[in-house]
Design a protein around this motif. Structure first.
Motif: not given
Length: 135
Positions: A25, A85, A87-95, A98
């Motif tokens: 972070d 943030h 963790a949020l960045q990783r989640q958004l990159k993953s989404a 796709n």
């Protein structure tokens, strides 16, 4: 904020920030233009500190920054801001990676006032919108 030593600084945070703060972070100290802060290498709970260090519902943690020089100018009492943030960045990159998710341009509106919930409204090119509010 307590006086920095090497690349570690002790900070008193509200529980909602302390709970989610983790390595990777970003944080900033004091005024936005101060330039003090950086990416966290580690966050360590200080539960063994004396009771007077945990007053007012706040929690003290030690945080390690990647570059100790970025702590220059940090003073006791400075505000701590989360600027990134991980963790949020990783989640958004993953989404976003796709190919089935699709993409669309959207307008984002943020509104709020000190002491009140933050409201975000997202509107797409067809006029469809969704609104969410913090607690």
């Amino acid at each position: 904020v307590r006086a920095p030593q090497h690349n570690t600084v002790r900070v008193r945070l509200l529980p909602e920030l302390a709970e989610g703060l983790q390595a990777g972070d970003g944080v900033a100290f004091g005024a936005a233009a101060s330039g003090a802060g950086g990416t966290l290498w580690g966050v360590h709970d200080e539960e063994d500190w004396p009771e007077d260090a945990r007053r007012g519902g706040e929690r003290e943690v030690s945080i390690e920054l990647e570059d100790a020089r970025r702590l220059a100018g940090v003073r006791v009492g400075d505000l701590v801001w989360r600027t990134q943030h991980a963790a949020l960045q990783r989640q958004l990159k993953s989404a976003l990676a796709n190919p089935l998710a699709g993409r669309a341009l959207v307008d984002i509106t943020l509104s709020g006032a000190i002491g009140e919930p933050l409201t975000v409204t997202v509107t797409d090119g067809r006029g469809r919108s969704a609104t969410a509010q913090t607690e």
